[in-house]
Design a protein around this motif. Structure first.
Motif, short mmCIF file in Angstrom:
data_model
loop_
_atom_site.label_atom_id
_atom_site.label_comp_id
_atom_site.label_asym_id
_atom_site.label_seq_id
_atom_site.Cartn_x
_atom_site.Cartn_y
_atom_site.Cartn_z
N TRP A 1 4.43 -6.97 0.32
CA TRP A 1 4.18 -6.70 1.74
C TRP A 1 3.02 -5.75 1.91
CZ3 TRP A 1 4.60 -1.81 3.97
CH2 TRP A 1 5.23 -0.82 3.21
N TYR A 2 2.48 -5.73 3.13
CA TYR A 2 1.32 -4.91 3.46
C TYR A 2 1.45 -4.49 4.92
CZ TYR A 2 -3.50 -4.07 5.05
OH TYR A 2 -4.62 -3.52 5.62
N THR A 3 0.94 -3.32 5.26
CA THR A 3 1.06 -2.83 6.63
C THR A 3 -0.27 -2.37 7.19
OG1 THR A 3 2.30 -1.32 8.08
CG2 THR A 3 1.60 -0.44 5.96
N GLU A 4 -0.43 -2.55 8.50
CA GLU A 4 -1.55 -2.01 9.26
C GLU A 4 -0.98 -1.35 10.52
OE1 GLU A 4 -4.15 -5.27 10.12
OE2 GLU A 4 -5.01 -5.33 8.09
N VAL A 5 -1.35 -0.09 10.75
CA VAL A 5 -0.81 0.67 11.88
C VAL A 5 -1.95 1.19 12.73
CG1 VAL A 5 0.69 2.58 12.58
CG2 VAL A 5 1.17 1.34 10.45
N ASP A 6 -1.85 1.00 14.05
CA ASP A 6 -2.82 1.62 14.95
C ASP A 6 -2.09 2.55 15.91
OD1 ASP A 6 -1.69 0.05 17.00
OD2 ASP A 6 -3.21 -1.53 16.80
N ASP A 7 -2.74 2.96 16.97
CA ASP A 7 -2.14 3.95 17.86
C ASP A 7 -0.90 3.43 18.58
OD1 ASP A 7 -4.09 5.74 17.21
OD2 ASP A 7 -5.35 5.32 18.96
N ASP A 8 -0.77 2.13 18.69
CA ASP A 8 0.32 1.57 19.49
C ASP A 8 1.31 0.72 18.71
OD1 ASP A 8 -0.75 2.61 21.99
OD2 ASP A 8 -2.30 1.07 21.79
N THR A 9 0.84 0.07 17.64
CA THR A 9 1.70 -0.90 16.97
C THR A 9 1.68 -0.74 15.46
OG1 THR A 9 -0.07 -2.55 16.82
CG2 THR A 9 1.34 -2.61 18.79
N THR A 10 2.74 -1.27 14.86
CA THR A 10 2.85 -1.36 13.40
C THR A 10 2.97 -2.83 13.03
OG1 THR A 10 3.90 0.81 13.17
CG2 THR A 10 4.26 -0.77 11.40
N ALA A 11 2.00 -3.32 12.29
CA ALA A 11 2.04 -4.70 11.81
C ALA A 11 2.47 -4.71 10.35
CB ALA A 11 0.67 -5.35 11.96
N ILE A 12 3.44 -5.57 10.05
CA ILE A 12 3.92 -5.72 8.68
C ILE A 12 3.72 -7.18 8.27
CG2 ILE A 12 5.90 -5.53 7.13
CD1 ILE A 12 7.04 -3.44 9.07
N PHE A 13 3.01 -7.39 7.16
CA PHE A 13 2.78 -8.71 6.62
C PHE A 13 3.56 -8.83 5.32
CE2 PHE A 13 -0.88 -7.31 8.99
CZ PHE A 13 -1.32 -8.42 9.70
N ALA A 14 4.13 -9.99 5.06
CA ALA A 14 4.91 -10.16 3.82
C ALA A 14 4.80 -11.59 3.32
CB ALA A 14 6.36 -9.80 4.05
N ASN A 15 4.80 -11.73 2.01
CA ASN A 15 4.80 -13.03 1.35
C ASN A 15 6.24 -13.36 0.96
OD1 ASN A 15 4.62 -15.19 -0.49
ND2 ASN A 15 2.54 -14.60 -1.09
N PHE A 16 6.84 -14.33 1.64
CA PHE A 16 8.24 -14.66 1.42
C PHE A 16 8.43 -15.83 0.46
CE2 PHE A 16 8.40 -12.30 5.42
CZ PHE A 16 9.46 -11.44 5.18
N GLN A 17 7.35 -16.31 -0.13
CA GLN A 17 7.43 -17.33 -1.18
C GLN A 17 8.29 -18.54 -0.78
OE1 GLN A 17 5.50 -17.49 -3.95
NE2 GLN A 17 4.54 -15.77 -2.90
N GLY A 18 8.02 -19.06 0.40
CA GLY A 18 8.69 -20.29 0.83
C GLY A 18 9.92 -20.08 1.67
N ALA A 19 10.48 -18.87 1.70
CA ALA A 19 11.64 -18.60 2.54
C ALA A 19 11.21 -18.43 3.99
CB ALA A 19 12.36 -17.35 2.06
N ASP A 20 12.06 -18.80 4.92
CA ASP A 20 11.81 -18.59 6.35
C ASP A 20 12.47 -17.27 6.75
OD1 ASP A 20 11.72 -18.52 9.10
OD2 ASP A 20 12.25 -20.64 9.37
N PRO A 21 11.67 -16.22 7.01
CA PRO A 21 12.27 -14.91 7.29
C PRO A 21 13.07 -14.86 8.58
CG PRO A 21 9.91 -14.88 7.73
CD PRO A 21 10.19 -16.19 7.07
#
Length: 640
Positions: free
Chosen positions: A173-193
């Motif tokens: 997983w990887y994250t990007e945060v700005d003043d208003d939001t937190t974005a989280i990206f993840a590789n689920f390897q074929g699973a539907d999160p």
């Protein structure tokens, strides 16, 4: 009159908290419960950080928090996320407002602090797929990289080196945060999160008071997991997934605790006595700040009357990034037993000098016994001020190292343990008594002549003085050492050249004039007798009575058979003819620097007269942890 409060998933925080009208949250019950009360939590999943408000008043007037009999209660520091959006391939993202996290956003908080090493930025957040923890990467592009880089301290070069985990290499997983939001990206390897159970860390802890002095609390029977706990060195605030927060007399028992970002159970110091000043101020070594924390704690009332005396028993602790149990100063006079601790600090997203299944500083009169500790980066590490401590009847195996005693002056007792890993222990301390253990891994013995550390009046937090670790002043009786073809440091031969009595030591010191320099040049006495050495283990050259069988291989092995653990080994015929005396206060020479005797925490005489299973030892008995060991093949159930 004591009250029994109830919490259930069909309750309401506007209710009265009675069995027929329960509260919805544990925190609501915690706001009402006072000394003598009990909070019973019924089956279900509770996503909250319990912050007990009121203390108990004595061991007889506790506040008890417990799972209802026969009901599974899970407390989580995470939240489930079900609004993931597919970005490309197996990569998904979710965007959350920063207000979702309140005042503590684990995706902006970094793993940070004294004695920490890392290959890059690591946050306190995490992503879990059906309970499995992911690895963090530092860029979006790395989400598609099949290898996950982690770090480890190489014990030979003392350098941090990169390694790759092969089991979970693509769950990242990887994250990007700005003043208003937190974005989280993840590789689920074929699973539907959105169809699976996907959770993210949100809270710092699961059960931890916000203020100090919340004494005499019992926490029993819960499963607790997925907390965004920070790095907990001895120079910082030390919150755990669950912890006492500089209080007295907690009992933490029969819990399952796992997936804490750093530490699971904390019985450590608090923020006012120092908080990562080495890393923040950068003007003095951490060692200096740690000394200052001891005196800060004394000014804050560090004593048996105010803190410590905790009981941690019958817990299962696993999958934590730093420690299973951690504590500095606040761990004094505690008892830790019957815990199963494993998979600690093996994920290796970060690494440092404060990692172990159990990592304690200032373990004054702490009793650690009958624990199973395996598959950990380090099993047990007692660092600074190990005094009056006893480590007894514990089973260690499949650890990178089993045990580390550091910059302490004793007296402490290590008895009837099984150290079955290839690296048994580091002894960077003095004043210990090692009695009736099986030790079958690498042993390292070092002096520490650049860090003077405190020692105490017996059974007290009062500082009596400071000393360097000159090496020696150790006692080895009735142990079994088992060598290995690839190891040349098993046994007691590293004490060759040391004196063997205080009288001899004093005589050598005063062969010529001088003061400090003379004490530095003469090796402290060691007391070594009645040990067995097999398969190339090396004996101290002035040991009078021992059993040395260089060519005999006991074929020592550990086997997990279901929930049980068995020890297999063979002993030669001569073994049954060798006997060692039961050691006690009367037979163990006092430690030199501290000028103190080996005693029980209450000051009474100690008798090391019970074997691994609690069987009484006759006055003279066989070497090793088992009074009923026999020549030939042995199969011994040691856990379960």
């Amino acid at each position: 009159m004591a009250i029994e409060y109830h919490v259930a998933k069909n309750g309401s925080d506007q209710g009265k908290g009675m069995k027929q009208d329960p509260f919805l949250t544990i925190n609501q019950a915690a706001s009402f419960a006072v000394a003598g009360d009990t909070v019973i939590v019924h089956e279900g999943e509770y996503r909250e950080w319990i912050k007990p408000k009121n203390p108990g008043r004595s061991d007889k007037r506790r506040i008890t928090y417990q799972a209802a009999d026969g009901e599974k209660v899970v407390i989580k520091g995470s939240e489930r996320i079900q609004d993931w959006q597919l970005v490309e391939g197996n990569v998904w993202k979710t965007i959350l407002p920063n207000t979702f996290f309140g005042e503590y956003n684990p995706y902006t908080e970094e793993v940070f602090g004294d004695w920490l090493y890392s290959l890059g930025t690591r946050h306190l957040g995490d992503v879990y797929l059906n309970g499995m923890s992911f690895y963090e990467v530092e860029s979006y592009d790395e989400l598609k990289d099949p290898g996950v880089k982690t770090s480890v301290l190489d014990h030979w070069t003392k350098k941090i080196v990169p390694v790759y985990n092969q089991e979970q290499t693509q769950y990242v997983w990887y994250t990007e945060v700005d003043d208003d939001t937190t974005a989280i990206f993840a590789n689920f390897q074929g699973a539907d999160p959105n169809q699976e159970l996907v959770e993210i860390n949100v809270r710092k802890a699961c059960f931890y008071p916000e203020v100090t002095g919340i004494d005499y609390i019992t926490v029993r029977g819960f499963e607790m997991s997925q907390a965004a706990t920070p790095w907990t060195p001895p120079t910082a605030d030390q919150p755990g997934l669950i912890g006492a927060h500089w209080s007295k007399g907690w009992i933490m028992e029969d819990n399952i605790i796992h997936d804490s970002k750093c530490s699971a159970i904390s019985i450590g110091k608090e923020v006012s006595t120092g908080n990562n000043y080495r890393s923040v101020r950068k003007d003095k070594p951490g060692y200096q700040y740690q000394i200052e924390s001891v005196f800060s704690a004394k000014r804050a009332g560090w004593s048996k009357e105010k803190t410590g005396s905790h009981i941690i028993r019958n817990n299962t602790i696993y999958n934590c990034g730093q420690n299973g149990i951690v504590g500095h100063l606040g761990c004094v006079f505690s008892e830790i037993y019957n815990n199963h601790i494993y998979n600690i600090a093996l994920k290796r997203e970060f690494f440092g000098h404060e990692i172990a299944g159990i990592k304690l500083h200032a373990a004054i009169d702490v009793q650690i016994h009958n624990n199973l500790i395996h598959n950990c980066s380090l099993g047990f590490w007692s660092d600074w001020q190990t005094q009056g401590t006893r480590v007894s009847k514990n089973l260690f195996y499949h650890n990178n190292r089993d045990m580390f005693l550091e910059v302490s002056h004793g007296p402490y007792i290590i008895d009837h343990n099984i150290l079955a890993s290839e690296y048994a222990f580091d002894n960077y301390a003095q004043g210990g008594a090692y009695i009736n253990n099986i030790i079958c891994g690498k042993m390292v013995h070092r002096k520490i002549l650049n860090r003077s550390t405190p020692y105490h009046l017996p059974h007290s937090t009062e500082v009596a003085g400071y000393a360097l670790v000159y090496g020696g002043d150790d006692r080895f009786y009735n142990n079994i050492f088992i060598g290995n073809d690839s190891l040349d440091e098993v046994g007691t031969a590293h004490y060759n050249g040391y004196t063997t009595s205080l009288e001899e030591y004093i005589e050598e010191v005063h062969q010529e004039s001088g003061d400090v320099e003379r004490f530095e040049r003469v090796e402290q006495p060691v007391y070594i007798n009645n040990n067995a050495y097999f398969n190339g283990a090396k004996a101290f050259d002035r040991e009078n009575d021992n059993l040395v069988a260089d060519s005999f291989n006991p074929e020592f092995s550990i086997a997990e058979e279901g929930s049980e653990v068995y020890l297999y080994f063979e002993l030669p015929e001569a073994f049954e003819k060798m006997f060692g005396k039961v050691q006690s206060t009367d037979t163990l020479n006092r430690v030199r620097i501290v000028d103190a005797e080996f005693e029980n925490p209450d000051g009474s005489k100690v008798h090391v007269d019970k074997d691994y299973f609690g069987e009484e030892r006759p006055d003279e008995s066989l070497f090793g942890p088992f009074v009923n060991a026999k020549r030939g093949k042995n199969r011994v159930k040691v856990w379960g």
